[in-house]
Design a protein around this motif. Structure first.
Motif, PDB file in Angstrom:
ATOM      1  N   TRP A 183      29.418 105.982  81.614  1.00  0.00           N
ATOM      2  CA  TRP A 183      30.208 107.080  82.182  1.00  0.00           C
ATOM      3  C   TRP A 183      30.607 106.765  83.611  1.00  0.00           C
ATOM      4  O   TRP A 183      31.763 106.945  84.008  1.00  0.00           O
ATOM      5  N   LEU A 184      29.663 106.264  84.407  1.00  0.00           N
ATOM      6  CA  LEU A 184      29.943 105.989  85.811  1.00  0.00           C
ATOM      7  C   LEU A 184      30.992 104.882  85.954  1.00  0.00           C
ATOM      8  O   LEU A 184      31.924 104.994  86.760  1.00  0.00           O
ATOM      9  N   GLN A 185      30.875 103.848  85.161  1.00  0.00           N
ATOM     10  CA  GLN A 185      31.853 102.752  85.222  1.00  0.00           C
ATOM     11  C   GLN A 185      33.253 103.248  84.839  1.00  0.00           C
ATOM     12  O   GLN A 185      34.230 102.951  85.521  1.00  0.00           O
ATOM     13  N   ARG A 186      33.346 104.017  83.767  1.00  0.00           N
ATOM     14  CA  ARG A 186      34.651 104.563  83.352  1.00  0.00           C
ATOM     15  C   ARG A 186      35.226 105.471  84.426  1.00  0.00           C
ATOM     16  O   ARG A 186      36.430 105.430  84.716  1.00  0.00           O
ATOM     17  N   THR A 187      34.383 106.275  85.048  1.00  0.00           N
ATOM     18  CA  THR A 187      34.837 107.200  86.083  1.00  0.00           C
ATOM     19  C   THR A 187      35.291 106.449  87.331  1.00  0.00           C
ATOM     20  O   THR A 187      36.310 106.799  87.936  1.00  0.00           O
ATOM     21  N   LEU A 188      34.569 105.413  87.713  1.00  0.00           N
ATOM     22  CA  LEU A 188      34.979 104.594  88.855  1.00  0.00           C
ATOM     23  C   LEU A 188      36.362 103.987  88.619  1.00  0.00           C
ATOM     24  O   LEU A 188      37.229 104.026  89.498  1.00  0.00           O
ATOM     25  N   ARG A 189      36.558 103.425  87.424  1.00  0.00           N
ATOM     26  CA  ARG A 189      37.854 102.801  87.111  1.00  0.00           C
ATOM     27  C   ARG A 189      38.974 103.824  87.074  1.00  0.00           C
ATOM     28  O   ARG A 189      40.088 103.550  87.504  1.00  0.00           O
ATOM     29  N   ALA A 190      38.682 105.017  86.567  1.00  0.00           N
ATOM     30  CA  ALA A 190      39.724 106.031  86.403  1.00  0.00           C
ATOM     31  C   ALA A 190      40.089 106.720  87.716  1.00  0.00           C
ATOM     32  O   ALA A 190      41.247 107.106  87.905  1.00  0.00           O
ATOM     33  N   ARG A 191      39.136 106.878  88.610  1.00  0.00           N
ATOM     34  CA  ARG A 191      39.382 107.703  89.796  1.00  0.00           C
ATOM     35  C   ARG A 191      39.540 106.928  91.100  1.00  0.00           C
ATOM     36  O   ARG A 191      39.984 107.502  92.089  1.00  0.00           O
TER      37      ARG A 191
END
Length: 146
Positions: free
Chosen positions: A116-124
């Protein structure tokens, strides 16, 4: 240290405490506890971080009565997440450790939170912002080192 420096460090300390608390809660929300209680998860994480422990040692570490910890451990044993064996120096005591299933459950939970954290970092965050954050992480590491 000037008054401005003191004000800045005080504001930064308050902001960091709030943000890190929010991040921790968000990460916990990503992986619901399922059938496990907070106490059961705390015991599992304690056993994963350190060496095997007795019920009394776990109770002391978690700030609960040994009887309460005994019930928590019994539930984890029934689920096959914790196993007990003879204590190295006192055969009357039982030493507890995570089972293979316990290690797997923790790894699964950790992977879900990191995903979740990796996806959120990439998205935001833009790549440059991610680099800024990486430098900030190193500064945070310096804060927690003894």
């Amino acid at each position: 240290m000037t008054a401005v420096d003191t004000d800045l460090s005080a504001a930064l300390a308050a902001d960091l405490r709030l943000l890190l608390g929010q991040l921790q809660r968000r990460l916990r929300a990503e992986v619901p506890p399922g059938d496990l209680t907070h106490s059961q998860l705390a015991v599992m994480f304690h056993l994963e971080r350190g060496e095997a422990a007795t019920v009394t040692e776990l109770a002391r570490a978690e700030g609960v009565r040994p009887q309460s910890m005994g019930a928590t451990v019994a539930a984890l044993q029934q689920l096959g997440l914790v196993v007990g064996g003879p204590h190295a120096s006192d055969k009357r005591r039982t030493t507890l450790r995570l089972s293979a299933a316990g290690h797997a459950l923790i790894a699964q939970r950790r992977a879900a939170r990191e995903d979740w954290l990796q996806r959120t970092l990439r998205a935001r965050l833009l790549p440059g912002e991610q680099a800024d954050l990486a430098r900030s992480v190193e500064l945070l590491r310096r804060l927690v080192r003894p």
